[in-house]
Design a protein around this motif. Structure first.
Motif, PDB file in Angstrom:
ATOM      1  N   CYS A 178       0.842  -1.193   0.000  1.00  0.00           N
ATOM      2  CA  CYS A 178       0.000   0.000   0.000  1.00  0.00           C
ATOM      3  C   CYS A 178       0.880   1.249   0.000  1.00  0.00           C
ATOM      4  CB  CYS A 178      -0.876  -0.021   1.257  1.00  0.00           C
ATOM      5  SG  CYS A 178      -2.013   1.357   1.398  1.00  0.00           S
ATOM      6  N   PRO A 179       0.543   2.252  -0.794  1.00  0.00           N
ATOM      7  CA  PRO A 179       1.312   3.506  -0.742  1.00  0.00           C
ATOM      8  C   PRO A 179       1.298   4.082   0.677  1.00  0.00           C
ATOM      9  CG  PRO A 179      -0.165   3.515  -2.629  1.00  0.00           C
ATOM     10  CD  PRO A 179      -0.528   2.307  -1.791  1.00  0.00           C
ATOM     11  N   PRO A 180       2.333   4.795   1.056  1.00  0.00           N
ATOM     12  CA  PRO A 180       2.376   5.352   2.413  1.00  0.00           C
ATOM     13  C   PRO A 180       1.312   6.433   2.613  1.00  0.00           C
ATOM     14  CG  PRO A 180       4.165   6.240   1.099  1.00  0.00           C
ATOM     15  CD  PRO A 180       3.492   5.184   0.262  1.00  0.00           C
ATOM     16  N   ALA A 181       0.945   6.625   3.866  1.00  0.00           N
ATOM     17  CA  ALA A 181      -0.001   7.699   4.198  1.00  0.00           C
ATOM     18  C   ALA A 181       0.714   9.037   4.070  1.00  0.00           C
ATOM     19  CB  ALA A 181      -0.519   7.517   5.619  1.00  0.00           C
ATOM     20  N   ILE A 182       0.082   9.933   3.383  1.00  0.00           N
ATOM     21  CA  ILE A 182       0.604  11.295   3.240  1.00  0.00           C
ATOM     22  C   ILE A 182      -0.505  12.219   3.706  1.00  0.00           C
ATOM     23  CG2 ILE A 182       1.416  13.053   1.630  1.00  0.00           C
ATOM     24  CD1 ILE A 182       2.388  10.723  -0.165  1.00  0.00           C
ATOM     25  N   ARG A 183      -0.267  12.906   4.784  1.00  0.00           N
ATOM     26  CA  ARG A 183      -1.328  13.746   5.357  1.00  0.00           C
ATOM     27  C   ARG A 183      -1.601  14.945   4.443  1.00  0.00           C
ATOM     28  NH1 ARG A 183      -3.341  13.807  10.541  1.00  0.00           N
ATOM     29  NH2 ARG A 183      -1.586  12.575  11.282  1.00  0.00           N
ATOM     30  N   ILE A 184      -2.846  15.007   4.003  1.00  0.00           N
ATOM     31  CA  ILE A 184      -3.307  16.141   3.204  1.00  0.00           C
ATOM     32  C   ILE A 184      -4.577  16.680   3.856  1.00  0.00           C
ATOM     33  CG2 ILE A 184      -2.260  15.422   1.029  1.00  0.00           C
ATOM     34  CD1 ILE A 184      -4.895  14.144   0.217  1.00  0.00           C
ATOM     35  N   LYS A 185      -5.047  17.804   3.371  1.00  0.00           N
ATOM     36  CA  LYS A 185      -6.183  18.488   3.991  1.00  0.00           C
ATOM     37  C   LYS A 185      -7.403  17.580   4.147  1.00  0.00           C
ATOM     38  CE  LYS A 185      -9.030  22.606   3.496  1.00  0.00           C
ATOM     39  NZ  LYS A 185      -9.321  23.779   2.684  1.00  0.00           N
ATOM     40  N   ILE A 186      -7.686  16.775   3.150  1.00  0.00           N
ATOM     41  CA  ILE A 186      -8.902  15.961   3.174  1.00  0.00           C
ATOM     42  C   ILE A 186      -8.822  14.799   4.168  1.00  0.00           C
ATOM     43  CG2 ILE A 186      -8.247  14.379   1.325  1.00  0.00           C
ATOM     44  CD1 ILE A 186     -11.174  14.677   0.323  1.00  0.00           C
ATOM     45  N   CYS A 187      -7.630  14.468   4.656  1.00  0.00           N
ATOM     46  CA  CYS A 187      -7.476  13.331   5.573  1.00  0.00           C
ATOM     47  C   CYS A 187      -8.371  13.451   6.802  1.00  0.00           C
ATOM     48  CB  CYS A 187      -6.024  13.184   6.015  1.00  0.00           C
ATOM     49  SG  CYS A 187      -4.905  12.651   4.696  1.00  0.00           S
TER      50      CYS A 187
END
Length: 171
Positions: free
Chosen positions: A147-156
């Motif tokens: 799985c691609p790593p979690a990247i915190r973005i606004k929608i998270c």
């Protein structure tokens, strides 16, 4: 690999991690109030729509409301926060219709809470090439062993996968 759906194309434009998780049958949407609210809006905002338009199913994708006379796909959305993904989803419906001989179809994204609509014009050849690129990228991402790593973005913060991605981390 499973068929590429408009949902996967939408998720490609939102979050590659969610795309991978969703494609691998790891679903969290049932835990989200926002998803439930969106479904409620979609089901109730235009309650007479089912009488006027046709549901279309093509190779694993389902278009809930298609006006065959005017060749218009109608898609209802809860908000406008990720409109590029909404547009991509409708363009993918148009792409798949085109593959089945329905040319020059257009789309209409409806935001009942905002009382706004966004027109999606018929696809150009450049749009088709871009959509083919999206499909290749979806296949590449879904085909990854991990799985691609979690990247915190606004929608998270409002995502139904938030706890899965950030368990143990402080917000």
């Amino acid at each position: 690999m499973q068929n590429i759906t408009a949902t996967l194309i939408n998720l490609y434009h939102v979050c590659h991690r969610e795309l991978w998780l969703h494609a691998h049958e790891i679903r969290m949407e049932h835990t989200s109030d926002m998803v439930a609210e969106g479904k409620l809006i979609g089901d109730t905002a235009y309650d007479r729509r089912a009488d006027k338009y046709t549901q279309v199913e093509l190779d694993g994708i389902k278009i809930d409301f298609f006006d065959p006379k005017n060749k218009v796909v109608h898609e209802t959305k809860r908000g406008r926060a990720i409109e590029a993904a909404h547009r991509a989803q409708v363009q993918y419906y148009l792409y798949r219709l085109r593959q089945h001989g329905v040319t020059d179809a257009s789309g209409l994204i409806e935001y009942p809470d905002l009382r706004k609509t966004e027109a999606v014009p018929p696809l150009t050849e450049a749009d088709v090439r871009e959509i083919e690129h999206w499909e290749a990228e979806v296949r590449r991402i879904v085909g990854q062993a991990e799985c691609p790593p979690a990247i915190r973005i606004k929608i998270c913060n409002s995502c139904s996968y938030y706890d899965l991605c950030f368990v143990g981390e402080e917000a």
